[in-house]
Design a protein around this motif. Sequence first.
Motif, mmCIF file in Angstrom:
data_model
loop_
_atom_site.group_PDB
_atom_site.id
_atom_site.type_symbol
_atom_site.label_atom_id
_atom_site.label_comp_id
_atom_site.label_asym_id
_atom_site.label_seq_id
_atom_site.Cartn_x
_atom_site.Cartn_y
_atom_site.Cartn_z
ATOM 1 N N GLU A 249 0.887 -1.355 0.114
ATOM 2 C CA GLU A 249 0.141 -0.096 -0.090
ATOM 3 C C GLU A 249 0.781 1.241 0.162
ATOM 4 O O GLU A 249 0.806 2.209 -0.742
ATOM 5 C CB GLU A 249 -1.048 0.039 1.229
ATOM 6 N N SER B 97 2.591 1.453 -3.423
ATOM 7 C CA SER B 97 1.442 2.141 -4.492
ATOM 8 C C SER B 97 1.344 3.564 -4.274
ATOM 9 O O SER B 97 1.255 4.233 -5.274
ATOM 10 C CB SER B 97 0.339 1.508 -4.196
ATOM 11 N N ASP B 98 1.195 4.122 -2.896
ATOM 12 C CA ASP B 98 0.983 5.683 -2.787
ATOM 13 C C ASP B 98 2.353 6.342 -3.372
ATOM 14 O O ASP B 98 2.200 7.481 -3.879
ATOM 15 C CB ASP B 98 0.813 5.787 -1.226
ATOM 16 N N ASN C 258 4.351 5.462 -5.532
ATOM 17 C CA ASN C 258 4.479 5.266 -6.971
ATOM 18 C C ASN C 258 3.601 6.434 -7.777
ATOM 19 O O ASN C 258 3.954 6.683 -8.784
ATOM 20 C CB ASN C 258 4.112 3.893 -7.223
ATOM 21 N N LYS C 259 2.394 6.584 -7.084
ATOM 22 C CA LYS C 259 1.547 7.685 -7.599
ATOM 23 C C LYS C 259 2.226 9.086 -7.978
ATOM 24 O O LYS C 259 1.931 9.847 -8.840
ATOM 25 C CB LYS C 259 0.222 7.849 -6.932
ATOM 26 N N ILE C 260 3.112 9.258 -6.914
ATOM 27 C CA ILE C 260 3.798 10.461 -6.718
ATOM 28 C C ILE C 260 4.799 10.446 -7.699
ATOM 29 O O ILE C 260 5.344 11.565 -8.576
ATOM 30 C CB ILE C 260 4.446 11.008 -5.459
ATOM 31 N N TYR D 30 6.242 8.074 -10.131
ATOM 32 C CA TYR D 30 5.794 7.649 -11.544
ATOM 33 C C TYR D 30 5.657 8.786 -12.805
ATOM 34 O O TYR D 30 6.476 8.516 -13.941
ATOM 35 C CB TYR D 30 4.651 6.638 -11.739
ATOM 36 N N LYS E 264 1.099 -6.328 -11.012
ATOM 37 C CA LYS E 264 1.238 -4.857 -11.199
ATOM 38 C C LYS E 264 2.826 -4.483 -10.879
ATOM 39 O O LYS E 264 3.336 -3.836 -11.413
ATOM 40 C CB LYS E 264 0.348 -4.057 -10.484
ATOM 41 N N ASP F 70 6.240 7.669 2.317
ATOM 42 C CA ASP F 70 5.936 6.172 1.964
ATOM 43 C C ASP F 70 7.151 5.388 1.973
ATOM 44 O O ASP F 70 6.775 4.111 1.098
ATOM 45 C CB ASP F 70 4.839 6.268 0.887
#
Length: 399
Positions: free
Chosen positions: A39, A42-43, A45-47, A49, A96, A361
Amino acid sequence: MKTLFKVSLFLIIIILKQGCKEIHSDLESYEAIIQKSAEKYSDMNKIIYPKINNKNFIPRTINKTGDVRLVNIYDWTSGFYAGSLWYLNFLTEDKKWEKLALEYTKKLDSIQYWEGNHDVGFIMECSYGNALKKTTSKAFESVIVQTAKSLATRFHPKAGIIQSWNSNEKWNCPVIIDNMMNLELLFHATKISSDSTYYNIAVSHANKTIENHFRSDNSSYHVLNYDVNTGEILNRNTHQGLTDDSAWARGQAWGLYGFTVCYRETKDSKYLNQAIKIADYIKTHPNLPEDNIPYWDYNAPASNETPRDASAAAITASALYQLSTFTKSKEDGKKYKKFSDEIMQSLCSPTYFADKGTNADFLLKHSVGSIPHGVEIDVPLNYADYYFLEALYRLKNFK
Protein backbone atom coordinates in the motif's frame (compact mmCIF):
# COMPACT_ATOMS: atom_id res chain seq x y z
CA MET A 1 5.02 -24.31 2.72
CA LYS A 2 2.30 -21.69 3.24
CA THR A 3 1.09 -23.56 6.32
CA LEU A 4 4.61 -23.65 7.76
CA PHE A 5 5.01 -19.93 7.03
CA LYS A 6 1.76 -19.12 8.82
CA VAL A 7 2.77 -21.22 11.84
CA SER A 8 6.15 -19.47 11.91
CA LEU A 9 4.44 -16.11 11.69
CA PHE A 10 2.03 -17.05 14.47
CA LEU A 11 4.87 -17.97 16.81
CA ILE A 12 6.78 -14.81 15.99
CA ILE A 13 3.67 -12.71 16.54
CA ILE A 14 3.30 -14.20 20.03
CA ILE A 15 6.89 -13.28 20.85
CA LEU A 16 6.40 -9.83 19.36
CA LYS A 17 3.29 -9.24 21.48
CA GLN A 18 5.12 -10.33 24.59
CA GLY A 19 8.11 -8.08 23.91
CA CYS A 20 6.35 -4.91 22.76
CA LYS A 21 3.71 -3.09 24.78
CA GLU A 22 2.49 -0.93 21.94
CA ILE A 23 1.47 -2.51 18.65
CA HIS A 24 -0.72 -1.13 15.91
CA SER A 25 -3.50 -3.61 15.19
CA ASP A 26 -2.79 -3.54 11.46
CA LEU A 27 0.86 -4.48 12.06
CA GLU A 28 0.21 -7.62 14.09
CA SER A 29 1.52 -10.09 11.49
CA TYR A 30 4.11 -10.16 8.77
CA GLU A 31 1.37 -10.77 6.22
CA ALA A 32 -0.14 -7.48 7.32
CA ILE A 33 3.31 -5.88 7.00
CA ILE A 34 3.59 -7.15 3.43
CA GLN A 35 0.18 -5.70 2.59
CA LYS A 36 1.05 -2.44 4.30
CA SER A 37 4.32 -2.29 2.34
CA ALA A 38 2.45 -2.76 -0.92
CA GLU A 39 0.00 0.00 0.00
CA LYS A 40 2.77 2.42 0.91
CA TYR A 41 4.72 1.77 -2.28
CA SER A 42 1.53 2.13 -4.32
CA ASP A 43 1.06 5.58 -2.79
CA MET A 44 4.71 6.50 -3.40
CA ASN A 45 4.49 5.38 -7.01
CA LYS A 46 1.51 7.63 -7.68
CA ILE A 47 3.77 10.58 -6.85
CA ILE A 48 7.01 9.54 -8.53
CA TYR A 49 5.85 7.62 -11.63
CA PRO A 50 4.97 10.75 -13.65
CA LYS A 51 8.67 11.66 -13.40
CA ILE A 52 9.98 8.34 -14.76
CA ASN A 53 11.32 9.96 -17.93
CA ASN A 54 13.13 12.73 -16.06
CA LYS A 55 16.88 12.61 -15.38
CA ASN A 56 16.18 12.07 -11.68
CA PHE A 57 13.36 9.57 -11.22
CA ILE A 58 14.46 6.96 -8.67
CA PRO A 59 13.45 7.45 -5.00
CA ARG A 60 16.43 7.35 -2.63
CA THR A 61 15.38 9.15 0.57
CA ILE A 62 13.62 12.35 1.63
CA ASN A 63 14.70 15.97 1.32
CA LYS A 64 14.61 18.68 3.99
CA THR A 65 10.91 19.30 3.40
CA GLY A 66 10.08 15.62 3.89
CA ASP A 67 9.34 14.92 0.23
CA VAL A 68 10.87 12.10 -1.81
CA ARG A 69 14.37 12.88 -3.10
CA LEU A 70 14.95 11.41 -6.54
CA VAL A 71 18.27 10.38 -8.10
CA ASN A 72 19.52 9.30 -11.52
CA ILE A 73 20.75 5.92 -12.70
CA TYR A 74 24.40 6.67 -11.83
CA ASP A 75 23.63 7.06 -8.14
CA TRP A 76 24.94 4.01 -6.26
CA THR A 77 21.46 3.35 -4.85
CA SER A 78 19.67 3.38 -8.20
CA GLY A 79 18.98 -0.36 -8.35
CA PHE A 80 17.30 -0.73 -4.99
CA TYR A 81 13.91 0.68 -5.95
CA ALA A 82 13.53 -1.73 -8.87
CA GLY A 83 14.68 -4.49 -6.55
CA SER A 84 12.06 -3.57 -3.96
CA LEU A 85 9.39 -3.70 -6.66
CA TRP A 86 10.58 -7.20 -7.59
CA TYR A 87 10.32 -8.33 -3.99
CA LEU A 88 6.82 -6.88 -3.70
CA ASN A 89 5.94 -8.95 -6.76
CA PHE A 90 7.46 -12.09 -5.21
CA LEU A 91 5.72 -11.48 -1.89
CA THR A 92 2.26 -10.56 -3.18
CA GLU A 93 2.20 -12.31 -6.59
CA ASP A 94 0.50 -9.19 -7.90
CA LYS A 95 1.45 -8.71 -11.56
CA LYS A 96 1.28 -4.93 -11.29
CA TRP A 97 4.56 -5.03 -9.36
CA GLU A 98 6.20 -7.18 -12.02
CA LYS A 99 5.18 -4.71 -14.73
CA LEU A 100 6.49 -1.78 -12.71
CA ALA A 101 9.69 -3.59 -11.72
CA LEU A 102 10.42 -4.40 -15.37
CA GLU A 103 9.97 -0.78 -16.33
CA TYR A 104 12.35 0.55 -13.68
CA THR A 105 14.84 -2.25 -14.31
CA LYS A 106 15.11 -1.57 -18.03
CA LYS A 107 15.79 2.09 -17.29
CA LEU A 108 19.17 1.00 -15.86
CA ASP A 109 20.29 -0.70 -19.08
CA SER A 110 23.26 1.58 -19.85
CA ILE A 111 24.88 0.94 -16.46
CA GLN A 112 26.17 -2.37 -17.83
CA TYR A 113 28.89 -0.42 -19.67
CA TRP A 114 29.88 1.85 -16.77
CA GLU A 115 33.44 1.26 -15.57
CA GLY A 116 33.65 4.31 -13.32
CA ASN A 117 32.50 2.75 -10.04
CA HIS A 118 32.33 -0.58 -8.22
CA ASP A 119 28.68 -0.05 -7.29
CA VAL A 120 27.47 -1.57 -10.56
CA GLY A 121 27.05 -4.80 -8.59
CA PHE A 122 24.57 -3.15 -6.25
CA ILE A 123 22.76 -1.51 -9.12
CA MET A 124 22.44 -4.40 -11.54
CA GLU A 125 22.21 -7.47 -9.31
CA CYS A 126 19.39 -5.90 -7.29
CA SER A 127 17.48 -5.03 -10.47
CA TYR A 128 18.41 -7.35 -13.34
CA GLY A 129 19.54 -10.09 -10.98
CA ASN A 130 16.14 -10.18 -9.34
CA ALA A 131 14.43 -9.94 -12.71
CA LEU A 132 16.14 -13.20 -13.67
CA LYS A 133 14.40 -14.93 -10.78
CA LYS A 134 11.20 -14.25 -12.70
CA THR A 135 12.27 -14.62 -16.32
CA THR A 136 14.83 -16.55 -18.37
CA SER A 137 15.49 -13.55 -20.60
CA LYS A 138 18.73 -13.97 -22.58
CA ALA A 139 18.85 -10.20 -22.94
CA PHE A 140 18.87 -9.78 -19.16
CA GLU A 141 21.53 -12.46 -18.80
CA SER A 142 23.64 -10.56 -21.31
CA VAL A 143 23.31 -7.43 -19.18
CA ILE A 144 24.63 -9.27 -16.11
CA VAL A 145 27.65 -10.60 -18.03
CA GLN A 146 28.45 -7.23 -19.59
CA THR A 147 28.19 -5.57 -16.19
CA ALA A 148 30.65 -8.12 -14.82
CA LYS A 149 33.05 -7.27 -17.65
CA SER A 150 32.82 -3.61 -16.69
CA LEU A 151 33.36 -4.36 -13.01
CA ALA A 152 36.34 -6.60 -13.85
CA THR A 153 38.18 -3.62 -15.32
CA ARG A 154 38.59 -2.38 -11.73
CA PHE A 155 40.45 -5.56 -10.68
CA HIS A 156 44.18 -5.24 -9.90
CA PRO A 157 45.76 -8.70 -10.32
CA LYS A 158 48.97 -7.94 -8.40
CA ALA A 159 47.04 -6.73 -5.36
CA GLY A 160 44.22 -9.22 -5.89
CA ILE A 161 41.43 -6.73 -5.24
CA ILE A 162 38.69 -4.77 -6.99
CA GLN A 163 39.21 -1.04 -6.59
CA SER A 164 36.20 0.73 -5.10
CA TRP A 165 36.46 4.47 -5.67
CA ASN A 166 38.79 6.15 -8.12
CA SER A 167 42.18 7.34 -6.90
CA ASN A 168 42.27 10.74 -5.22
CA GLU A 169 44.50 12.91 -3.05
CA LYS A 170 43.75 10.82 0.05
CA TRP A 171 43.84 7.29 -1.34
CA ASN A 172 45.87 5.58 -4.05
CA CYS A 173 43.54 2.60 -4.40
CA PRO A 174 40.67 2.62 -1.90
CA VAL A 175 38.84 -0.64 -1.22
CA ILE A 176 35.79 -0.48 1.05
CA ILE A 177 34.10 -3.33 2.90
CA ASP A 178 30.94 -2.49 0.92
CA ASN A 179 32.69 -3.97 -2.13
CA MET A 180 31.94 -7.47 -0.82
CA MET A 181 28.36 -6.87 -1.94
CA ASN A 182 29.37 -6.64 -5.60
CA LEU A 183 30.82 -10.14 -5.74
CA GLU A 184 27.37 -11.70 -6.12
CA LEU A 185 27.12 -10.23 -9.60
CA LEU A 186 30.48 -11.78 -10.58
CA PHE A 187 29.39 -15.22 -9.38
CA HIS A 188 26.13 -14.78 -11.29
CA ALA A 189 28.00 -13.85 -14.48
CA THR A 190 30.09 -17.03 -14.31
CA LYS A 191 26.93 -19.13 -13.90
CA ILE A 192 25.46 -17.53 -17.01
CA SER A 193 28.58 -17.47 -19.20
CA SER A 194 30.62 -20.40 -17.83
CA ASP A 195 33.56 -17.99 -17.89
CA SER A 196 35.45 -18.53 -14.62
CA THR A 197 37.21 -15.16 -14.93
CA TYR A 198 34.51 -13.46 -12.90
CA TYR A 199 34.39 -16.22 -10.28
CA ASN A 200 38.16 -16.07 -9.82
CA ILE A 201 38.12 -12.29 -9.38
CA ALA A 202 35.39 -12.59 -6.75
CA VAL A 203 37.31 -15.25 -4.84
CA SER A 204 40.55 -13.27 -4.98
CA HIS A 205 38.85 -10.16 -3.64
CA ALA A 206 37.09 -12.10 -0.87
CA ASN A 207 40.35 -13.76 0.18
CA LYS A 208 42.21 -10.44 0.35
CA THR A 209 39.35 -8.94 2.34
CA ILE A 210 39.59 -11.70 4.95
CA GLU A 211 43.36 -11.27 5.03
CA ASN A 212 43.47 -7.50 5.35
CA HIS A 213 40.16 -5.95 6.35
CA PHE A 214 39.45 -7.53 9.73
CA ARG A 215 40.70 -6.89 13.23
CA SER A 216 41.35 -9.50 15.90
CA ASP A 217 37.85 -8.98 17.36
CA ASN A 218 36.31 -9.76 13.90
CA SER A 219 35.18 -6.19 13.26
CA SER A 220 36.19 -4.64 9.95
CA TYR A 221 37.82 -1.44 8.83
CA HIS A 222 35.82 0.59 6.35
CA VAL A 223 38.50 1.72 3.85
CA LEU A 224 41.83 0.10 2.99
CA ASN A 225 44.30 1.94 0.79
CA TYR A 226 46.33 -0.43 -1.41
CA ASP A 227 49.49 -0.20 -3.45
CA VAL A 228 48.21 -1.88 -6.60
CA ASN A 229 51.65 -3.08 -7.67
CA THR A 230 52.72 -4.75 -4.43
CA GLY A 231 49.44 -5.37 -2.60
CA GLU A 232 50.82 -3.49 0.41
CA ILE A 233 48.32 -1.81 2.70
CA LEU A 234 49.20 1.87 2.84
CA ASN A 235 46.44 2.98 5.24
CA ARG A 236 43.43 1.66 7.12
CA ASN A 237 40.76 4.33 7.51
CA THR A 238 37.08 5.07 7.73
CA HIS A 239 34.92 7.25 5.53
CA GLN A 240 31.50 6.92 7.14
CA GLY A 241 32.34 5.52 10.57
CA LEU A 242 33.14 7.20 13.88
CA THR A 243 36.93 6.75 13.72
CA ASP A 244 39.47 4.78 11.71
CA ASP A 245 39.45 2.09 14.41
CA SER A 246 35.70 1.96 15.01
CA ALA A 247 33.15 -0.52 13.68
CA TRP A 248 30.79 1.31 11.32
CA ALA A 249 27.49 -0.54 11.66
CA ARG A 250 26.49 -0.82 8.03
CA GLY A 251 30.01 -1.92 7.15
CA GLN A 252 29.74 -4.89 9.50
CA ALA A 253 26.44 -5.80 7.83
CA TRP A 254 27.97 -5.57 4.34
CA GLY A 255 30.72 -7.96 5.40
CA LEU A 256 28.27 -10.46 6.92
CA TYR A 257 26.10 -10.45 3.83
CA GLY A 258 29.01 -10.61 1.40
CA PHE A 259 30.75 -13.59 3.00
CA THR A 260 27.45 -15.43 3.35
CA VAL A 261 27.02 -15.05 -0.43
CA CYS A 262 30.60 -16.20 -1.00
CA TYR A 263 29.94 -19.40 0.92
CA ARG A 264 26.66 -19.97 -0.91
CA GLU A 265 28.42 -19.69 -4.26
CA THR A 266 31.69 -21.52 -3.50
CA LYS A 267 30.93 -23.81 -0.53
CA ASP A 268 34.38 -22.86 0.78
CA SER A 269 34.20 -23.17 4.56
CA LYS A 270 36.52 -20.21 5.18
CA TYR A 271 33.78 -17.88 3.96
CA LEU A 272 31.20 -19.54 6.20
CA ASN A 273 33.57 -19.22 9.14
CA GLN A 274 34.14 -15.54 8.39
CA ALA A 275 30.40 -14.86 8.14
CA ILE A 276 29.86 -16.61 11.49
CA LYS A 277 32.62 -14.56 13.13
CA ILE A 278 30.97 -11.33 11.93
CA ALA A 279 27.49 -12.51 12.98
CA ASP A 280 28.77 -13.33 16.46
CA TYR A 281 30.54 -9.97 16.68
CA ILE A 282 27.26 -8.20 15.94
CA LYS A 283 25.06 -10.44 18.09
CA THR A 284 27.24 -10.26 21.21
CA HIS A 285 28.40 -6.67 20.97
CA PRO A 286 27.96 -4.97 24.36
CA ASN A 287 26.84 -1.78 22.64
CA LEU A 288 23.99 -3.43 20.71
CA PRO A 289 20.68 -2.00 21.98
CA GLU A 290 18.04 -4.32 23.42
CA ASP A 291 15.88 -4.04 20.32
CA ASN A 292 18.85 -5.23 18.16
CA ILE A 293 18.80 -2.14 15.92
CA PRO A 294 22.40 -0.89 16.11
CA TYR A 295 23.67 2.58 16.64
CA TRP A 296 25.20 3.96 13.44
CA ASP A 297 28.62 2.83 14.69
CA TYR A 298 29.20 0.13 17.29
CA ASN A 299 31.68 2.42 19.01
CA ALA A 300 29.32 5.40 19.11
CA PRO A 301 28.04 6.51 22.54
CA ALA A 302 25.13 4.41 23.77
CA SER A 303 22.41 7.00 24.38
CA ASN A 304 18.92 7.96 23.31
CA GLU A 305 20.40 10.77 21.23
CA THR A 306 22.71 8.50 19.20
CA PRO A 307 21.17 7.72 15.79
CA ARG A 308 20.22 4.13 15.04
CA ASP A 309 20.70 2.56 11.62
CA ALA A 310 17.72 0.50 10.50
CA SER A 311 19.44 -0.11 7.16
CA ALA A 312 22.29 -1.97 8.91
CA ALA A 313 19.70 -4.01 10.81
CA ALA A 314 17.75 -4.92 7.65
CA ILE A 315 20.91 -6.02 5.81
CA THR A 316 21.94 -8.08 8.83
CA ALA A 317 18.52 -9.74 9.14
CA SER A 318 18.44 -10.72 5.47
CA ALA A 319 21.97 -12.15 5.65
CA LEU A 320 21.23 -14.06 8.87
CA TYR A 321 18.21 -15.84 7.41
CA GLN A 322 20.45 -17.26 4.71
CA LEU A 323 23.41 -17.90 7.02
CA SER A 324 21.17 -19.87 9.37
CA THR A 325 20.55 -22.44 6.61
CA PHE A 326 24.28 -22.99 6.01
CA THR A 327 25.59 -23.66 9.50
CA LYS A 328 26.86 -27.18 10.20
CA SER A 329 25.17 -27.20 13.59
CA LYS A 330 21.36 -27.10 13.79
CA GLU A 331 21.66 -25.24 17.07
CA ASP A 332 23.76 -22.52 15.43
CA GLY A 333 21.21 -22.30 12.65
CA LYS A 334 18.41 -21.84 15.16
CA LYS A 335 20.48 -19.20 16.98
CA TYR A 336 20.97 -17.04 13.88
CA LYS A 337 17.38 -17.55 12.74
CA LYS A 338 16.17 -16.42 16.15
CA PHE A 339 18.44 -13.38 16.08
CA SER A 340 17.12 -12.43 12.65
CA ASP A 341 13.53 -12.91 13.83
CA GLU A 342 14.21 -10.58 16.75
CA ILE A 343 15.64 -7.91 14.44
CA MET A 344 12.62 -8.19 12.16
CA GLN A 345 10.23 -7.96 15.12
CA SER A 346 11.77 -4.60 15.93
CA LEU A 347 11.77 -3.40 12.34
CA CYS A 348 8.10 -4.33 12.00
CA SER A 349 7.15 -2.45 15.15
CA PRO A 350 5.75 1.10 14.98
CA THR A 351 9.10 2.43 16.19
CA TYR A 352 10.71 1.62 12.83
CA PHE A 353 7.93 0.73 10.38
CA ALA A 354 6.25 3.95 9.25
CA ASP A 355 2.51 4.54 9.23
CA LYS A 356 0.77 4.94 5.90
CA GLY A 357 0.99 8.49 4.60
CA THR A 358 4.16 9.24 6.56
CA ASN A 359 7.89 8.91 5.85
CA ALA A 360 7.21 9.84 2.18
CA ASP A 361 5.84 6.26 2.02
CA PHE A 362 9.22 4.64 2.47
CA LEU A 363 8.80 1.63 4.75
CA LEU A 364 11.47 2.03 7.42
CA LYS A 365 12.36 5.01 9.57
CA HIS A 366 15.63 5.77 11.37
CA SER A 367 18.43 4.96 8.95
CA VAL A 368 21.77 6.72 8.52
CA GLY A 369 23.72 7.54 5.37
CA SER A 370 26.88 9.26 6.57
CA ILE A 371 27.13 11.10 9.86
CA PRO A 372 30.71 12.34 9.24
CA HIS A 373 29.43 14.08 6.11
CA GLY A 374 26.24 15.32 7.75
CA VAL A 375 23.97 13.68 5.19
CA GLU A 376 20.96 11.38 5.47
CA ILE A 377 20.81 11.25 9.25
CA ASP A 378 17.71 9.62 10.79
CA VAL A 379 15.88 9.31 7.47
CA PRO A 380 14.38 6.57 5.32
CA LEU A 381 16.71 5.03 2.72
CA ASN A 382 15.77 2.92 -0.28
CA TYR A 383 18.32 0.21 0.54
CA ALA A 384 16.88 -0.18 4.04
CA ASP A 385 13.52 -0.96 2.42
CA TYR A 386 15.13 -3.29 -0.12
CA TYR A 387 16.87 -5.53 2.41
CA PHE A 388 13.82 -5.44 4.69
CA LEU A 389 11.64 -6.78 1.87
CA GLU A 390 14.32 -9.32 0.95
CA ALA A 391 14.37 -10.50 4.57
CA LEU A 392 10.58 -10.91 4.49
CA TYR A 393 10.89 -12.91 1.28
CA ARG A 394 13.58 -15.14 2.77
CA LEU A 395 11.45 -15.72 5.85
CA LYS A 396 8.45 -16.59 3.71
CA ASN A 397 10.52 -19.18 1.87
CA PHE A 398 12.50 -20.35 4.88
CA LYS A 399 13.43 -24.04 4.86
